[in-house]
Scaffold this active site. Sequence first.
Site, short mmCIF file in Angstrom:
data_model
loop_
_atom_site.label_atom_id
_atom_site.label_comp_id
_atom_site.label_asym_id
_atom_site.label_seq_id
_atom_site.Cartn_x
_atom_site.Cartn_y
_atom_site.Cartn_z
N ASP A 132 0.85 -1.19 0.00
CA ASP A 132 0.00 0.00 0.00
C ASP A 132 0.89 1.24 0.00
OD1 ASP A 132 -2.89 1.06 0.61
OD2 ASP A 132 -1.54 2.17 1.92
N TYR A 146 2.67 9.82 0.02
CA TYR A 146 3.66 9.28 0.96
C TYR A 146 5.11 9.49 0.49
CZ TYR A 146 -0.36 6.54 2.71
OH TYR A 146 -1.57 6.13 3.19
N LYS A 177 -2.66 5.90 -4.38
CA LYS A 177 -3.82 6.79 -4.12
C LYS A 177 -3.64 8.16 -4.75
CE LYS A 177 -3.95 4.58 0.42
NZ LYS A 177 -2.58 4.46 0.89
N HIS A 183 -7.86 9.24 -2.13
CA HIS A 183 -7.29 9.18 -0.78
C HIS A 183 -8.25 9.72 0.30
CE1 HIS A 183 -3.06 9.07 1.15
NE2 HIS A 183 -3.96 8.83 2.07
N1 LIG Z 1 -5.72 5.83 3.59
C1 LIG Z 1 -5.26 6.56 4.58
O1 LIG Z 1 -5.69 7.71 4.79
C2 LIG Z 1 -4.20 6.01 5.50
C3 LIG Z 1 -3.91 6.66 6.70
C4 LIG Z 1 -2.95 6.08 7.53
C5 LIG Z 1 -2.30 4.92 7.15
N2 LIG Z 1 -2.59 4.33 5.95
C6 LIG Z 1 -1.91 3.10 5.51
O2 LIG Z 1 -1.90 2.15 6.57
C7 LIG Z 1 -0.56 1.74 6.85
C8 LIG Z 1 -0.38 1.40 8.31
O3 LIG Z 1 -0.92 2.43 9.12
P1 LIG Z 1 -0.12 3.17 10.29
O4 LIG Z 1 1.33 3.18 10.01
O5 LIG Z 1 -0.83 4.45 10.48
O6 LIG Z 1 -0.46 2.30 11.55
P2 LIG Z 1 -0.09 0.83 12.15
O7 LIG Z 1 0.34 -0.09 11.09
O8 LIG Z 1 -1.27 0.50 13.00
O9 LIG Z 1 1.10 1.17 13.14
C9 LIG Z 1 2.41 1.37 12.72
C10 LIG Z 1 3.27 1.49 13.99
O10 LIG Z 1 3.18 0.26 14.70
C11 LIG Z 1 4.48 -0.24 14.99
N3 LIG Z 1 4.42 -1.70 14.86
C12 LIG Z 1 4.26 -2.45 13.74
N4 LIG Z 1 4.22 -3.75 14.02
C13 LIG Z 1 4.34 -3.85 15.37
C14 LIG Z 1 4.38 -4.94 16.27
N5 LIG Z 1 4.28 -6.21 15.85
N6 LIG Z 1 4.54 -4.69 17.60
C15 LIG Z 1 4.65 -3.41 18.05
N7 LIG Z 1 4.62 -2.32 17.24
C16 LIG Z 1 4.47 -2.54 15.92
C17 LIG Z 1 5.39 0.39 13.95
O11 LIG Z 1 6.68 0.59 14.51
P3 LIG Z 1 8.01 -0.16 13.90
O12 LIG Z 1 8.18 0.35 12.49
O13 LIG Z 1 9.08 0.29 14.81
O14 LIG Z 1 7.73 -1.63 13.95
C18 LIG Z 1 4.71 1.74 13.69
O15 LIG Z 1 5.17 2.72 14.62
C19 LIG Z 1 0.28 2.93 6.38
O16 LIG Z 1 1.60 2.55 6.11
C20 LIG Z 1 -0.46 3.35 5.13
O17 LIG Z 1 -0.07 2.52 4.05
C21 LIG Z 1 -3.55 4.85 5.13
#
Ligand SMILES: NC(=O)c1ccc[n+]([C@@H]2O[C@H](COP(=O)([O-])OP(=O)(O)OC[C@H]3O[C@@H](n4cnc5c(N)ncnc54)[C@H](OP(=O)(O)O)[C@@H]3O)[C@@H](O)[C@H]2O)c1
Length: 312
Positions: free
Chosen positions: A89, A94, A123, A154
């Site tokens: 994704d 980004y 997106k 988006h």
């Molecule tokens: N469409 C939209 O508007 C939108 C908005 C936000 C996000 N997104 C998409 O969703 C993806 C993920 O969302 P997100 O980054 O916001 O949230 P997330 O995946 O819920 O959280 C990411 C965080 O969790 C940590 N993490 C990952 N695996 C872990 C584990 N097993 N144990 C403990 N901590 C862990 C990561 O740190 P480390 O790297 O240190 O592991 C990072 O700080 C984004 O990359 C993007 O592609 C889309």
Amino acid sequence: MAMVVASTPGGNSSRSSRDVHIDWINWVVRRRILGPVDQGHLVPKKEVPQVEKNGSKYGRTEYGKQNAVPPHQYEEMKTDVEVGYRHFDTASYYGSEGTLGGALKEAFQSGHIKREEVFVTTKLWDDKHDDPLATITKSLKNLQLEYVDLYLLHWHVRLRKGHTLPPKEEDFLPLDIKSTWQGMEKCFELGLTKAIGVSNFSCKKIEDLLKHAKIPTAANQVEMHPMWQQKKLREYCSKMKIQVCAFSPLGAPNTPWGSNMVMDSPVIKEIAQKHGKSIAQVVLRWEIEQGVCVIPKSYNKGRIIENFQVFD
Ligand SMILES: NC(=O)c1ccc[n+]([C@@H]2O[C@H](COP(=O)([O-])OP(=O)(O)OC[C@H]3O[C@@H](n4cnc5c(N)ncnc54)[C@H](OP(=O)(O)O)[C@@H]3O)[C@@H](O)[C@H]2O)c1
């Protein structure tokens, strides 16, 4: 894998693009939702999980990449492919399309995976509603791909070019969803994306969109995790055959936009201890069992592997 070639763009030209799109969605659903439960973790590492419960590429533990990626993370992106992630994704906003494209190109050239075995989502950002076609063309150039698998609008917001974040009041422009969606449909009709969808849309916003859509939205990517379960939206999307994808599936801990509520939950911790799994694994497994696609993000090799091992 018997891909339904005739139902993808460029197939039977006597059929309408709406029919083709619905066939594509059905193919996505068949391939990614209705397969055997355990295939993903039973296949040898270098083979692609073709189908499994809640999807292989668009429903398995999947991996999102966000923000500009420093060079050392190029290696980590390659780790994703080696671990078995097949859905990537990204978004023009980004700044990670180029890095993902480079890592994928290397994986294709090494023979590790083929293009048709990965699912790439990107997106359209809020200041590009006027020209989805030019924007997807640029994204494809960055990604070094001929098509993406899913192109998402988006946000349900249109911003002035040159806006800053957070946007100021004067950055907001009137939304013209009909015209923006026509641009998205054009991208699909030209075969630049296999499906088109939305992100951050409520039921009401999807209803408004469907009034104008020649081609319905295939997906809705929204924030979803145990603390924000999106039940009403999921029921609506399920009825409308719209695939929900959960972003920030771990609650985005330690980020300015998320919280640690999910990862610090005592209830989930107790469940994790009982099953000998991590909190993240319990959360991702629960989400997948709700029938949504999940895209956890990690730049840490151990956690990249951990987030994939949710079925054993
Ligand atoms: N469409 C939209 O508007 C939108 C908005 C936000 C996000 N997104 C998409 O969703 C993806 C993920 O969302 P997100 O980054 O916001 O949230 P997330 O995946 O819920 O959280 C990411 C965080 O969790 C940590 N993490 C990952 N695996 C872990 C584990 N097993 N144990 C403990 N901590 C862990 C990561 O740190 P480390 O790297 O240190 O592991 C990072 O700080 C984004 O990359 C993007 O592609 C889309």
